[in-house]
Enzyme design. Sequence first.
Site: not given
Ligand SMILES: Cc1cc2nc3c(=O)[nH]c(=O)nc-3n(C[C@H](O)[C@H](O)[C@H](O)COP(=O)(O)OP(=O)(O)OC[C@H]3O[C@@H](n4cnc5c(N)ncnc54)[C@H](O)[C@@H]3O)c2cc1C
Length: 315
Positions: A146, A216, A311
Amino acid sequence: MDVRAKVFAEYQSVEELRELLDKFRGERLLHIGSGSNLLFTGDFNGVVLHSAMRRARCTNEDAEYVWIEADNGLVLDELIDQLCDMGISGLENLSYIPGEVGASAVQNVGAYGVEAKDVIDSVRALKISDGTERIFTNAECKYGYRDSIFKNDLRGLYVITHVTYKLNKHFEPKLDYGNLRSEVDEHPTPMAVREAVIQIRKQKLPEVSELGSAGSFFKNPIVPHEVYNNIAARYDRVPHFEQDGGIKIPAAWLIEQCGWKGKSLGGARCYEKQPLVLVNAGNATPDDIINLAAAICADVKEQFNITINPEVNYI
Ligand SMILES: Cc1cc2nc3c(=O)[nH]c(=O)nc-3n(C[C@H](O)[C@H](O)[C@H](O)COP(=O)(O)OP(=O)(O)OC[C@H]3O[C@@H](n4cnc5c(N)ncnc54)[C@H](O)[C@@H]3O)c2cc1C
């Protein structure tokens, strides 16, 4: 969370992103995806940027592999659905993880024995300070659990605009994690694996559209052998996985042993089906979530002498 940003700006192209970066130079900037790994601790006194670029294209192909370049704003699960539909494999175990392509390359998302880094070939990004483009190879992204260079040395310095995946044309299903193998046929298709993963996830995790969470909340700690031995002497059947550098113990198990599963603090709740997830039970404030997370951390530290780290990105 009921929080506000000073400005929310969305762009349709890399050129528009450059213009926004110029326009808001000097402001506090935050690029988000779907916000599914963020905890806003209060109003954000700055500019929140978001991509409306949502396409994917094949950029190269040989007998064994196909290279797919996806825009940062494409929902990762939509990309996976399209690829599985075409019989292209490699990302199917990551099905139903909320969020967009750009963030998945920052976070190195992982599930069911696969991490994004296993199939990311390269990442295109714009430097926020001067708008220049740089291509990062997989090795340059310094991926870990991660984790990536974009969460450490280059935190907040680049916007990832595109991610290129190198995907195998010959399907080699990865079914060794959890009960995945028992949920599919002997010779499954990528789509069958995707559907099995979705079914399993739906049983354990809250639907983002129904119950707010950031997935998580804590990373699974990797502890020295003596710490694990100490715990194993006190508890029956401690779940654990040998790793480079120690033993990984599921944070969910530690939290459950501390009695937090299903418990609430203010409007925040430790999810009853998966204690690693903290949910907004309806009217949680950022402080409710922060306090619940802190109370859980303190109890795990006291009971096991292990520090669990979030995380989730606190903003
Ligand atoms: C119900 C649920 C289940 C999940 N299950 C998992 C799982 O199984 N495995 C797992 O690894 N994660 C899981 N996650 C966590 C999440 O889905 C991941 O971390 C995902 O990558 C976040 O994507 P997002 O587009 O919502 O990013 P955001 O939450 O909007 O951003 C995450 C980070 O990335 C940065 N960021 C976003 N876009 C960019 C870009 N284009 N350039 C540079 N920086 C950027 C943001 O500033 C922030 O620091 C889960 C979350 C939820 C709510």
